[in-house]
Design an enzyme around this catalytic site. Structure first.
Site, mmCIF file in Angstrom:
data_model
loop_
_atom_site.group_PDB
_atom_site.id
_atom_site.type_symbol
_atom_site.label_atom_id
_atom_site.label_comp_id
_atom_site.label_asym_id
_atom_site.label_seq_id
_atom_site.Cartn_x
_atom_site.Cartn_y
_atom_site.Cartn_z
ATOM 1 N N SER A 14 0.833 -1.209 0.000
ATOM 2 C CA SER A 14 0.000 0.000 0.000
ATOM 3 C C SER A 14 0.869 1.263 0.000
ATOM 4 O O SER A 14 0.507 2.279 -0.606
ATOM 5 C CB SER A 14 -0.962 0.007 1.183
ATOM 6 O OG SER A 14 -0.263 0.037 2.408
ATOM 7 N N MET A 100 10.097 -6.420 5.355
ATOM 8 C CA MET A 100 10.167 -7.092 6.651
ATOM 9 C C MET A 100 11.377 -8.025 6.731
ATOM 10 O O MET A 100 11.271 -9.232 6.891
ATOM 11 C CB MET A 100 8.872 -7.872 6.920
ATOM 12 C CG MET A 100 7.623 -7.028 6.858
ATOM 13 S SD MET A 100 7.674 -5.595 7.970
ATOM 14 C CE MET A 100 7.528 -6.436 9.542
ATOM 15 N N HIS A 135 8.632 3.536 9.154
ATOM 16 C CA HIS A 135 8.397 2.786 10.398
ATOM 17 C C HIS A 135 7.183 3.377 11.118
ATOM 18 O O HIS A 135 7.127 4.593 11.330
ATOM 19 C CB HIS A 135 9.625 2.848 11.302
ATOM 20 C CG HIS A 135 9.458 2.070 12.575
ATOM 21 N ND1 HIS A 135 9.247 0.709 12.577
ATOM 22 C CD2 HIS A 135 9.454 2.455 13.878
ATOM 23 C CE1 HIS A 135 9.125 0.289 13.837
ATOM 24 N NE2 HIS A 135 9.246 1.321 14.627
#
Length: 224
Positions: A14, A100, A135
């Protein structure tokens, strides 16, 4: 020449979509994403790249299959291979957008010019490419994984009054690099974590574009 961006993803993409939508608008002028790289084969962000107009090239390499196919290689070797794939695009900026996987020093040394990349023909090239990461927490507050859940839980306990998100420069230590853009996001009393997360993501989509533009405005094109 349009400024060149490589985006690293692991999931739905996204935030990648926010960058795609901003390309060649006043929010992110004269820019193109030349590669979307994923460490997960099923990452929907790869589909977003394929559906973009024009289509954005993609690449995929996961850690475990890489280690299985290359006995004796390590996670650090994988990170160096990712760096080699990325720098081939000669980008002006690398954006970690929901990536990730904690990148080791091997990756950073090859993209920030501390080590030369050995090309297929044996030629050595040094790059100096800024790397930024999104983040979903404020600097120093909830470094690492599950930051949104941890911030929400802390709010329920009365330990924090708000959370936020940031884009920061990537260094060896997780989420510890110099902040580029920081934005506070309040947590409303009684709201569900899903509602809070949705509001936070909207802010993330804004600041990842703002940070990309800010860094590109600061750095010289790689071709210069």
């Amino acid at each position: 020449m349009p400024r060149r961006i490589v985006v690293l993803i692991s999931g739905s993409g996204s935030n990648l979509q926010a960058l795609i939508d901003a390309l060649n608008t006043p929010a992110l002028p004269d820019a193109q994403i030349t590669l979307v790289f994923s460490n997960r084969k099923a990452a929907y962000g790869l589909t977003r790249a394929a559906q973009a107009v024009p289509e954005i090239p993609t690449a995929y390499l996961a850690l475990q299959p890489y280690l299985k196919a290359n006995p004796g290689k390590t996670r650090e070797d994988y990170d160096a291979e990712v760096a080699r794939i990325v720098v081939r695009e000669n980008p002006d900026l690398i954006v970690l957008a929901g990536w990730m996987h904690i990148l080791s020093e091997n990756f950073l040394e090859l993209v920030d010019g501390r080590k030369a990349v050995v090309e297929a023909d044996g030629k050595e090239t040094k790059y100096n490419i800024p790397v930024i990461n999104l983040h979903p927490a404020l600097p120093g507050a909830f470094d690492g994984a599950h930051a949104i859940e941890r911030a929400y839980e802390a709010f329920q306990k009365g330990e924090v009054a708000h959370s936020g998100c940031m884009v920061h420069r990537v260094v060896k230590d997780v989420d510890a690099g110099e902040p580029v853009i920081v934005r506070e996001v309040p947590i409303e009393k009684g709201e569900s974590i899903e509602v809070f997360e949705e509001r936070l993501h909207k802010v993330e989509h804004q600041i990842i574009v703002e940070a990309a533009k800010k860094i590109l405005d600061e750095v010289k094109p790689q071709d210069s």
